[in-house]
Design a protein around this motif. Structure first.
Motif, PDB file in Angstrom:
ATOM      1  N   ALA A  41       0.791  -1.097   0.209  1.00 56.79           N
ATOM      2  CA  ALA A  41      -0.016  -0.042   0.060  1.00 56.79           C
ATOM      3  C   ALA A  41       0.894   1.099  -0.102  1.00 56.79           C
ATOM      4  CB  ALA A  41      -0.733   0.127   1.244  1.00 56.79           C
ATOM      5  N   ALA A  42       0.025   2.213  -0.367  1.00 55.52           N
ATOM      6  CA  ALA A  42       0.928   3.504  -0.035  1.00 55.52           C
ATOM      7  C   ALA A  42       0.114   4.550   0.914  1.00 55.52           C
ATOM      8  CB  ALA A  42       1.065   4.338  -1.367  1.00 55.52           C
ATOM      9  N   LEU A  43       0.847   5.096   1.807  1.00 60.42           N
ATOM     10  CA  LEU A  43       0.294   5.818   2.829  1.00 60.42           C
ATOM     11  C   LEU A  43       0.505   7.282   2.607  1.00 60.42           C
ATOM     12  CD1 LEU A  43      -1.261   5.809   5.667  1.00 60.42           C
ATOM     13  CD2 LEU A  43       1.221   6.231   6.579  1.00 60.42           C
ATOM     14  N   SER A  44      -0.551   8.143   2.638  1.00 62.42           N
ATOM     15  CA  SER A  44      -0.327   9.546   2.199  1.00 62.42           C
ATOM     16  C   SER A  44      -1.033  10.480   3.173  1.00 62.42           C
ATOM     17  CB  SER A  44      -1.002   9.824   0.792  1.00 62.42           C
ATOM     18  OG  SER A  44      -0.606   8.882  -0.221  1.00 62.42           O
ATOM     19  N   LEU A  45      -0.303  11.630   3.206  1.00 60.82           N
ATOM     20  CA  LEU A  45      -0.918  12.852   3.977  1.00 60.82           C
ATOM     21  C   LEU A  45      -1.441  13.937   2.786  1.00 60.82           C
ATOM     22  CD1 LEU A  45       1.664  13.609   6.659  1.00 60.82           C
ATOM     23  CD2 LEU A  45      -0.759  12.749   6.920  1.00 60.82           C
ATOM     24  N   VAL A  46      -2.648  14.241   2.883  1.00 61.96           N
ATOM     25  CA  VAL A  46      -3.530  14.959   1.791  1.00 61.96           C
ATOM     26  C   VAL A  46      -3.951  16.156   2.373  1.00 61.96           C
ATOM     27  CG1 VAL A  46      -4.770  15.029  -0.185  1.00 61.96           C
ATOM     28  CG2 VAL A  46      -3.790  12.901   0.543  1.00 61.96           C
ATOM     29  N   ASN A  47      -3.780  17.402   1.598  1.00 62.43           N
ATOM     30  CA  ASN A  47      -4.434  18.607   2.111  1.00 62.43           C
ATOM     31  C   ASN A  47      -4.334  19.653   1.078  1.00 62.43           C
ATOM     32  OD1 ASN A  47      -5.399  21.144   3.878  1.00 62.43           O
ATOM     33  ND2 ASN A  47      -5.617  19.110   4.956  1.00 62.43           N
ATOM     34  N   LYS A  48      -4.805  20.742   1.241  1.00 59.66           N
ATOM     35  CA  LYS A  48      -4.779  21.850   0.355  1.00 59.66           C
ATOM     36  C   LYS A  48      -3.340  22.224  -0.186  1.00 59.66           C
ATOM     37  CE  LYS A  48      -9.182  24.236   1.415  1.00 59.66           C
ATOM     38  NZ  LYS A  48      -9.740  25.462   1.905  1.00 59.66           N
ATOM     39  N   ARG A  49      -3.047  22.464  -1.380  1.00 60.67           N
ATOM     40  CA  ARG A  49      -1.811  22.572  -1.914  1.00 60.67           C
ATOM     41  C   ARG A  49      -0.634  23.305  -1.089  1.00 60.67           C
ATOM     42  NH1 ARG A  49       0.042  23.456  -8.382  1.00 60.67           N
ATOM     43  NH2 ARG A  49       2.123  24.110  -7.778  1.00 60.67           N
ATOM     44  N   LEU A  50      -1.465  24.514  -0.689  1.00 56.32           N
ATOM     45  CA  LEU A  50      -0.637  25.712   0.043  1.00 56.32           C
ATOM     46  C   LEU A  50      -0.333  25.209   1.555  1.00 56.32           C
ATOM     47  CD1 LEU A  50      -2.634  28.945  -1.032  1.00 56.32           C
ATOM     48  CD2 LEU A  50      -0.184  27.854  -1.702  1.00 56.32           C
ATOM     49  N   THR A  51      -1.198  24.396   2.126  1.00 56.36           N
ATOM     50  CA  THR A  51      -1.107  23.757   3.570  1.00 56.36           C
ATOM     51  C   THR A  51       0.122  22.828   3.443  1.00 56.36           C
ATOM     52  OG1 THR A  51      -3.343  23.884   4.056  1.00 56.36           O
ATOM     53  CG2 THR A  51      -2.097  22.502   5.245  1.00 56.36           C
ATOM     54  N   ILE A  52       0.201  21.918   2.357  1.00 53.65           N
ATOM     55  CA  ILE A  52       1.374  20.917   2.285  1.00 53.65           C
ATOM     56  C   ILE A  52       2.578  21.680   1.915  1.00 53.65           C
ATOM     57  CG2 ILE A  52       2.187  19.255   0.724  1.00 53.65           C
ATOM     58  CD1 ILE A  52      -0.116  18.312   2.497  1.00 53.65           C
ATOM     59  N   GLN A  53       2.548  22.681   1.228  1.00 52.40           N
ATOM     60  CA  GLN A  53       3.798  23.392   1.055  1.00 52.40           C
ATOM     61  C   GLN A  53       4.257  23.992   2.213  1.00 52.40           C
ATOM     62  OE1 GLN A  53       2.127  25.469  -2.423  1.00 52.40           O
ATOM     63  NE2 GLN A  53       3.923  25.094  -3.628  1.00 52.40           N
ATOM     64  N   ARG A  54       3.154  24.844   2.823  1.00 45.25           N
ATOM     65  CA  ARG A  54       3.671  25.341   4.354  1.00 45.25           C
ATOM     66  C   ARG A  54       4.402  24.509   5.148  1.00 45.25           C
ATOM     67  NH1 ARG A  54       0.902  25.620   8.726  1.00 45.25           N
ATOM     68  NH2 ARG A  54      -0.996  24.691   7.596  1.00 45.25           N
ATOM     69  N   LEU A  55       3.760  23.369   5.453  1.00 48.65           N
ATOM     70  CA  LEU A  55       4.179  22.236   6.415  1.00 48.65           C
ATOM     71  C   LEU A  55       5.736  21.872   6.100  1.00 48.65           C
ATOM     72  CD1 LEU A  55       1.086  20.032   6.861  1.00 48.65           C
ATOM     73  CD2 LEU A  55       2.341  21.496   8.664  1.00 48.65           C
ATOM     74  N   GLY A  56       5.865  21.578   4.615  1.00 50.04           N
ATOM     75  CA  GLY A  56       7.371  21.351   4.261  1.00 50.04           C
ATOM     76  C   GLY A  56       7.603  19.842   4.277  1.00 50.04           C
ATOM     77  N   GLU A  57       8.557  19.512   3.526  1.00 51.55           N
ATOM     78  CA  GLU A  57       9.102  18.122   3.350  1.00 51.55           C
ATOM     79  C   GLU A  57       9.473  17.300   4.591  1.00 51.55           C
ATOM     80  OE1 GLU A  57      11.971  15.392   0.526  1.00 51.55           O
ATOM     81  OE2 GLU A  57      11.184  17.324  -0.192  1.00 51.55           O
ATOM     82  N   THR A  58      10.163  18.241   5.266  1.00 54.78           N
ATOM     83  CA  THR A  58      10.735  17.476   6.630  1.00 54.78           C
ATOM     84  C   THR A  58       9.959  17.225   7.453  1.00 54.78           C
ATOM     85  OG1 THR A  58      12.786  19.167   6.621  1.00 54.78           O
ATOM     86  CG2 THR A  58      12.455  18.283   8.559  1.00 54.78           C
ATOM     87  N   GLN A  59       8.803  17.933   7.953  1.00 51.15           N
ATOM     88  CA  GLN A  59       7.489  17.655   8.839  1.00 51.15           C
ATOM     89  C   GLN A  59       6.850  16.443   8.181  1.00 51.15           C
ATOM     90  OE1 GLN A  59       6.653  19.231  12.208  1.00 51.15           O
ATOM     91  NE2 GLN A  59       5.972  17.109  11.847  1.00 51.15           N
ATOM     92  N   LEU A  60       6.542  16.501   7.120  1.00 52.81           N
ATOM     93  CA  LEU A  60       5.674  15.614   6.444  1.00 52.81           C
ATOM     94  C   LEU A  60       6.344  14.347   6.447  1.00 52.81           C
ATOM     95  CD1 LEU A  60       4.440  17.570   3.185  1.00 52.81           C
ATOM     96  CD2 LEU A  60       3.075  17.030   5.222  1.00 52.81           C
ATOM     97  N   ARG A  61       7.573  14.103   6.134  1.00 52.03           N
ATOM     98  CA  ARG A  61       8.624  12.877   6.438  1.00 52.03           C
ATOM     99  C   ARG A  61       8.470  12.562   7.595  1.00 52.03           C
ATOM    100  NH1 ARG A  61      14.548  13.470   4.424  1.00 52.03           N
ATOM    101  NH2 ARG A  61      14.587  14.872   6.208  1.00 52.03           N
ATOM    102  N   ARG A  62       8.701  13.430   8.507  1.00 53.05           N
ATOM    103  CA  ARG A  62       8.635  12.986  10.103  1.00 53.05           C
ATOM    104  C   ARG A  62       7.441  12.125  10.297  1.00 53.05           C
ATOM    105  NH1 ARG A  62       9.546  17.602  12.349  1.00 53.05           N
ATOM    106  NH2 ARG A  62      11.753  17.510  12.023  1.00 53.05           N
ATOM    107  N   TRP A  63       6.037  12.822  10.283  1.00 54.01           N
ATOM    108  CA  TRP A  63       4.865  12.152  10.318  1.00 54.01           C
ATOM    109  C   TRP A  63       4.990  10.903   9.699  1.00 54.01           C
ATOM    110  CZ3 TRP A  63       2.190  17.230   9.449  1.00 54.01           C
ATOM    111  CH2 TRP A  63       2.288  18.030  10.904  1.00 54.01           C
ATOM    112  N   LEU A  64       4.872  10.829   8.282  1.00 49.73           N
ATOM    113  CA  LEU A  64       4.756   9.623   7.515  1.00 49.73           C
ATOM    114  C   LEU A  64       5.781   8.508   7.729  1.00 49.73           C
ATOM    115  CD1 LEU A  64       3.992  11.074   3.992  1.00 49.73           C
ATOM    116  CD2 LEU A  64       2.519   9.904   5.321  1.00 49.73           C
TER     117      LEU A  64
END
Length: 249
Positions: free
Chosen positions: A210-233
């Motif tokens: 499977a693939a696990l994804s975090l999804v939201n509005k484009r601006l929200t994803i950009q604001r959070l940034g890759e480092t934080q998203l990677r940590r959560w995922l």
């Protein structure tokens, strides 16, 4: 195709845009003789996969709903992932989506949104574009080489249109790069205002399940940034894979 494959190909004809078919239309659409097509329809009705709507007209049957319930209750990936996804959605305020690939289809199998109002074009069970978006690209990038080659041979034009390579070597190179990434970030690839970040979920044999994804509005994803998203995922994926291993998968 084998006989079972030909029978189940009948089910693939039905969609939200075309929920009812006449038996003769099924035969014409799939190139089956009248005797063969009618036999498949009869067998599918007896198994509950089709149901009669009116004389000669059929729709999908209740057995599919039964199997969906059984899947929700028994699928090891769902059983391992859902509690982690619910917790992650609650902590992040983002939608958390689980996606799977089979054949040439990518579908979302579960979505936790904890009451967010985000509207997505593709929901649970609706086939997604095969080569666009974070989850599909992560899933494809982790397929075995032989499967990837078969996919390229059958989908070369769509792969080129998705800017993933004009030949096998280019396509393989793209997939190798994606598989090496800690997460894959998609900004507007499927829906203009939607962003997503995805990681693969692997079983104990190292196969992608499977693939696990975090999804939201484009601006929200950009604001959070890759480092934080990677940590959560990464943390969530490790927990899900750990639960799978404990269950022997």
């Amino acid at each position: 195709m084998t006989s079972p494959s030909k029978a189940f190909a009948v089910l693939d004809l039905f969609s939200s845009e075309r929920p009812i078919y006449h038996a003769d239309e099924i035969c014409r659409a799939l190139g089956y003789s009248r005797a063969t097509g009618y036999r498949y329809v009869r067998d599918l009705i007896e198994a509950g996969f089709l149901q009669k709507v009116s004389a000669g007209h059929y729709s999908l049957g209740p057995r599919i709903i039964q199997l969906d319930y059984q899947l929700r209750q028994s699928d090891p990936v769902l059983q391992a992932a859902v509690p982690i996804m619910e917790s992650l959605a609650s902590r992040t305020g983002l939608d958390v989506v689980l996606s799977a690939i089979f054949g040439m289809q990518v579908v979302d199998t579960y979505r936790s949104n904890r009451g967010t109002s985000l509207q997505l074009a593709y929901g649970r069970g609706r086939p997604r574009p095969l080569f666009r978006g974070a989850a599909p690209r992560v899933l494809i990038a982790h397929l075995p080489r032989a499967t990837l080659q078969r996919l390229y041979k059958s989908q070369a034009k769509e792969i080129a249109a998705s800017q993933l390579g004009n030949n096998w070597d280019q396509f393989r190179s793209h997939m190798t790069k994606i598989s090496a990434l800690p997460i894959y970030l998609s900004l507007g690839e499927v829906e203009r205002n939607i962003g997503a970040a995805a990681v693969p979920l692997l079983n104990s044999d190292g196969d992608v399940v499977a693939a696990l994804s975090l999804v939201n509005k484009r601006l929200t994803i950009q604001r959070l940034g890759e480092t934080q998203l990677r940590r959560w995922l990464t943390k969530a994926a490790e927990e899900i894979q750990g639960r799978l291993r404990k269950r022997g998968h």
